[in-house]
Design an enzyme around this catalytic site. Structure first.
Site, PDB file in Angstrom:
ATOM      1  N   ASN A 160       0.883  -1.169   0.000  1.00 44.07           N
ATOM      2  CA  ASN A 160       0.000   0.000   0.000  1.00 44.07           C
ATOM      3  C   ASN A 160       0.920   1.217   0.000  1.00 44.07           C
ATOM      4  OD1 ASN A 160      -1.773   2.054   0.529  1.00 44.07           O
ATOM      5  ND2 ASN A 160      -2.715   1.093   2.322  1.00 44.07           N
TER       6      ASN A 160
ATOM      7  N   ARG B  60      -2.531  -2.039  -3.498  1.00 42.84           N
ATOM      8  CA  ARG B  60      -3.755  -1.263  -3.299  1.00 42.84           C
ATOM      9  C   ARG B  60      -3.663  -0.068  -4.244  1.00 42.84           C
ATOM     10  NH1 ARG B  60      -5.099   3.219   1.129  1.00 42.84           N
ATOM     11  NH2 ARG B  60      -7.279   3.467   0.578  1.00 42.84           N
TER      12      ARG B  60
ATOM     13  N   HIS C 117     -12.725   2.719  -0.067  1.00 48.17           N
ATOM     14  CA  HIS C 117     -12.720   1.696   0.994  1.00 48.17           C
ATOM     15  C   HIS C 117     -13.422   0.413   0.537  1.00 48.17           C
ATOM     16  CE1 HIS C 117     -12.587   5.042   4.292  1.00 48.17           C
ATOM     17  NE2 HIS C 117     -11.367   4.586   4.076  1.00 48.17           N
TER      18      HIS C 117
ATOM     19  N   ARG D 178     -11.334  15.654   7.435  1.00 49.60           N
ATOM     20  CA  ARG D 178     -12.154  16.021   6.265  1.00 49.60           C
ATOM     21  C   ARG D 178     -13.566  16.392   6.705  1.00 49.60           C
ATOM     22  NH1 ARG D 178     -10.732  10.652   3.392  1.00 49.60           N
ATOM     23  NH2 ARG D 178      -8.551  10.972   2.861  1.00 49.60           N
TER      24      ARG D 178
ATOM     25  N   GLU E 135      -8.047  -5.312   4.885  1.00 51.18           N
ATOM     26  CA  GLU E 135      -7.967  -4.961   3.463  1.00 51.18           C
ATOM     27  C   GLU E 135      -6.804  -5.681   2.786  1.00 51.18           C
ATOM     28  OE1 GLU E 135      -8.282  -0.923   5.151  1.00 51.18           O
ATOM     29  OE2 GLU E 135      -9.179  -0.394   3.240  1.00 51.18           O
TER      30      GLU E 135
END
Ligand code: ADP
Length: 402
Positions: A7, A91, A180, A241, A382
């Site tokens: 990743n 990823r 996601h 965010r 993940e």
């Protein structure tokens, strides 16, 4: 198959080395501060043995060479030869509309990834750098891209189109993509397994609450709606965010505060969310401590965070015409009983009854036996999804060739 999962971020690379037969991580680690003289590689082997190496790591290629070095090392390693790495799974954040599944990376695919950079200017370039670095170091090892967006590509137009002129969708691919995806897909599958039911028969809402936060409505195994949008900024309140807001508000702020496009982008992505509201921290743990000590802005941040999750849960139950399970995952979703309690409070009308003790004890199913809708707490994985997909794609290609 032995698969290295990468990743790659702009200044960090997280990695895990998987045995996909046993579904275990043989080693994992992270290289941080790539591009600086004070970079650090932290490596942990399956047996708990760990090592930290500090040094100058100027780019992604050198970082991956460091990772291979430690994986091969006598004292801390897990492989005897580079050849033991049978495939590498990456990823990749944005696959645009093009990629509806994970894919073997070829020169042609690299070109499409380059073309998608505009859609994810922060995320895709480091992903591409990682792929190029592996190609240099392990030229014969197959590489697979696993996209954050792929799971959401079956959303219907009514969920993915925005209320702007349709031509803009056609011209610039402006639409909801969602992110996601590997996490939502993993926990939805796991929820069905835990409940002993078929995913294809279920209406599940999954809430991935970490630094970035998103929810998905998973109907019969398909993501039919999700909170993140064209970029990961839309939807829930996150660490830094803003999530949803009136779009004209940003134009107003830009005018009032004299902000450039870049500054406005930074304001919404880096200085908003839990951090912006609390003024204390982007970390839910610290926000909770401050809120419990009576800090008003931190209390607001906590309440807004949970309120948004609650609102989207209701919206998605309505969108799917029912709800069979609700899943919490991600750093906050997995670890904060307070957030889970605040979200589920007052949802008895929807069939949700949280069990205080099970919630505090971090059990898999945290709702009461009488709760019509089971609520689950499922640690996401993940990397495992990326390893599984990489194995599947490489095996498929081997079979085709045979
Ligand atoms: P990322 O989205 O970067 O993968 P994670 O899913 O690991 O991040 O989530 C990180 C966040 O999880 C932290 O910023 C913190 O707010 C939150 N977190 C971790 N542990 C707890 C806890 N015990 N209580 C509340 N929040 C927690």
């Amino acid at each position: 198959m032995k698969v290295l999962v990468l990743n790659c971020g702009s200044s960090s690379i997280k990695y895990q080395f998987f045995d996909t037969v046993e579904e275990v991580a043989l080693a994992k680690g992270v290289v941080e501060r790539i591009g600086m003289s004070s970079a650090v590689l932290s490596h942990t082997r399956y047996d708990g043995d760990g090592i930290k190496i500090a040094g100058e790591i100027l780019d992604h290629t050198i970082a991956i060479e460091y990772v291979l070095g430690v994986m091969l090392s006598k004292n801390h390693g897990v492989i005897d030869d580079k050849k033991d790495i049978e495939a590498v799974g990456h990823r990749v954040v944005h696959g645009g509309e093009h990629f509806t599944d994970s894919i073997l990376i070829t020169d042609e695919i690299m070109q499409v990834l380059q073309d998608n950079i505009e859609l994810a200017p922060l995320h895709n370039p480091p992903n591409i750098k990682g792929i190029q670095a592996v190609k240099r170091i392990l030229p014969n090892v197959p590489q697979v891209a696993v996209f954050d967006t792929a799971f959401h590509t079956k959303m219907p137009p009514k969920a993915f189109l925005y209320g702007i002129p349709y031509e803009l969708y056609k011209k610039h691919q402006i639409r909801k993509y969602g992110f996601h995806g590997t996490s939502h897909s993993y926990v939805a599958n796991k929820a069905a397994e835990i409940l002993g039911k078929e995913l294809k028969d279920l209406k599940i809402v999954t809430a991935h609450l970490g630094n970035g936060c998103s929810m998905a409505a998973v109907q019969n195994g398909v993501s039919v709606d999700t909170t993140m949008g064209f970029t990961p900024l839309e939807g829930l309140l996150m660490g830094t965010r803003s999530g949803d807001l009136d779009p004209s508000l940003i134009l107003y702020i830009m005018g009032k505060e004299g902000l450039s496009l870049n500054e406005a982008n930074t304001l919404l992505n880096k200085h908003s969310g839990l951090l912006g509201i609390s003024g204390e921290s982007s970390d839910m743990r610290e926000v909770l401590i401050a809120a419990n000590e009576g800090h008003k802005r931190s209390r607001y941040a906590f309440e807004i965070f949970a309120y948004r999750v609650k609102k989207y849960l209701g919206a998605y139950a309505a969108a799917m015409g029912g709800l069979d399970a609700f899943v919490f995952t991600g750093g906050i979703g997995e670890n904060s009983p307070e957030v889970r309690e605040e979200v589920c409070k007052g949802l008895e009308f929807l069939g949700i009854e949280l069990d205080d003790q099970k919630n505090k004890n971090k059990e898999k199913i945290i709702s009461k036996n009488s709760s019509r809708v089971p609520v689950l707490r499922i640690p996401t994985n993940e990397e495992l999804v990326i390893a599984r997909d990489t194995n599947r794609i490489v095996e498929e290609i081997k079979t085709k060739k045979a």
